[in-house]
Scaffold this motif. Structure first.
Motif, PDB file in Angstrom:
ATOM      1  N   GLN A 104      -4.549  -9.689 -10.473  1.00 25.28           N
ATOM      2  CA  GLN A 104      -3.100  -9.820 -10.448  1.00 25.28           C
ATOM      3  C   GLN A 104      -2.549  -9.291  -9.126  1.00 25.28           C
ATOM      4  O   GLN A 104      -2.983  -8.248  -8.642  1.00 25.28           O
ATOM      5  N   CYS A 105      -1.597 -10.016  -8.565  1.00 29.12           N
ATOM      6  CA  CYS A 105      -0.978  -9.607  -7.295  1.00 29.12           C
ATOM      7  C   CYS A 105      -0.303  -8.246  -7.408  1.00 29.12           C
ATOM      8  O   CYS A 105      -0.271  -7.481  -6.448  1.00 29.12           O
ATOM      9  N   GLU A 106       0.223  -7.957  -8.585  1.00 33.28           N
ATOM     10  CA  GLU A 106       0.964  -6.714  -8.785  1.00 33.28           C
ATOM     11  C   GLU A 106       0.066  -5.479  -8.693  1.00 33.28           C
ATOM     12  O   GLU A 106       0.560  -4.363  -8.612  1.00 33.28           O
ATOM     13  N   THR A 107      -1.248  -5.677  -8.724  1.00 35.86           N
ATOM     14  CA  THR A 107      -2.158  -4.542  -8.598  1.00 35.86           C
ATOM     15  C   THR A 107      -2.304  -4.090  -7.147  1.00 35.86           C
ATOM     16  O   THR A 107      -2.818  -3.005  -6.894  1.00 35.86           O
ATOM     17  N   PHE A 108      -1.870  -4.914  -6.210  1.00 34.48           N
ATOM     18  CA  PHE A 108      -1.946  -4.556  -4.797  1.00 34.48           C
ATOM     19  C   PHE A 108      -0.741  -3.702  -4.406  1.00 34.48           C
ATOM     20  O   PHE A 108       0.306  -3.752  -5.045  1.00 34.48           O
ATOM     21  N   ALA A 109      -0.892  -2.946  -3.344  1.00 36.72           N
ATOM     22  CA  ALA A 109       0.192  -2.089  -2.851  1.00 36.72           C
ATOM     23  C   ALA A 109       1.297  -2.940  -2.216  1.00 36.72           C
ATOM     24  O   ALA A 109       1.037  -4.017  -1.686  1.00 36.72           O
ATOM     25  N   GLU A 110       2.513  -2.436  -2.290  1.00 32.51           N
ATOM     26  CA  GLU A 110       3.637  -3.115  -1.656  1.00 32.51           C
ATOM     27  C   GLU A 110       3.761  -2.619  -0.219  1.00 32.51           C
ATOM     28  O   GLU A 110       3.697  -1.425   0.041  1.00 32.51           O
ATOM     29  N   LYS A 111       3.909  -3.588   0.698  1.00 34.46           N
ATOM     30  CA  LYS A 111       4.058  -3.251   2.117  1.00 34.46           C
ATOM     31  C   LYS A 111       5.183  -4.084   2.703  1.00 34.46           C
ATOM     32  O   LYS A 111       5.568  -5.109   2.143  1.00 34.46           O
ATOM     33  N   ASN A 112       5.681  -3.642   3.860  1.00 37.45           N
ATOM     34  CA  ASN A 112       6.741  -4.420   4.501  1.00 37.45           C
ATOM     35  C   ASN A 112       6.168  -5.734   5.041  1.00 37.45           C
ATOM     36  O   ASN A 112       4.958  -5.903   5.126  1.00 37.45           O
ATOM     37  N   CYS A 113       7.038  -6.619   5.407  1.00 38.49           N
ATOM     38  CA  CYS A 113       6.621  -7.970   5.787  1.00 38.49           C
ATOM     39  C   CYS A 113       5.744  -7.983   7.033  1.00 38.49           C
ATOM     40  O   CYS A 113       4.799  -8.759   7.120  1.00 38.49           O
TER      41      CYS A 113
END
Length: 166
Positions: A136-145
């Motif tokens: 799932q994509c949501e398991t990855f960390a959120e980063k800026n563009c």
């Protein structure tokens, strides 16, 4: 039978729609039989994706995009993982949606090209898609563009290099 087909074909050359249908039917039977040809097509598509990503990262686009995107961590992946490709594609669709109403047609064109090319890659790997386990994509960390685009470019280079080695 030969005479009938020959006369039909010759009379069809006068009719533009008939020629178009004939050519399309002929092309419909063309299937790349070699894995080498398919790898060359994928190789070209990854090269195109890398070029569009490079244009997005070095141009003024990366400063325009202020979205936070799920970004895969590349240290865990040693090959061109389809679930990661799918997540990058979905996040590019987020960018496309976020900037749909911007006046910058170059940005929309580059992002749209990346989405189309990655969709093509995913559709042509249907066999691998069925057998691979999706993360799932949501398991990855959120980063800026900006970070997202740099990591996606690095990932595209890894896939490009992997195909080149085959």
């Amino acid at each position: 039978m030969y005479v009938i087909m020959s006369n039909y074909f010759q009379s069809s050359l006068i009719n533009d729609p008939a020629v178009t249908i004939f050519v399309l039917c002929t092309l419909a039977f063309f299937q790349p039989s070699s894995c080498v040809l398919q790898n060359e097509i994928k190789h070209y598509i990854w090269k195109s994706v890398m070029q569009d990503l490079l244009n997005l990262t070095i141009g003024p686009f990366s400063t325009k995009i202020d979205a936070t995107l799920y970004t895969a961590d590349l240290k865990d992946f040693s090959d061109c993982n389809l679930s990661v490709v799918k997540c990058f594609q979905l996040e590019m669709e987020v960018i496309f949606y976020e900037y749909k109403f911007e006046n910058d047609t170059t940005l929309r064109t580059k992002v749209g090209n990346i989405i189309k090319n990655v969709n093509f890659l995913l559709e042509n790997d249907k066999q691998e898609t069925k057998t691979s386990k999706w993360q799932q994509c949501e398991t990855f960390a959120e980063k800026n563009c900006t970070d997202f685009l740099k990591i996606f470019k690095t990932f595209a280079q890894m896939c490009y290099t992997e195909l080149k080695a085959k």
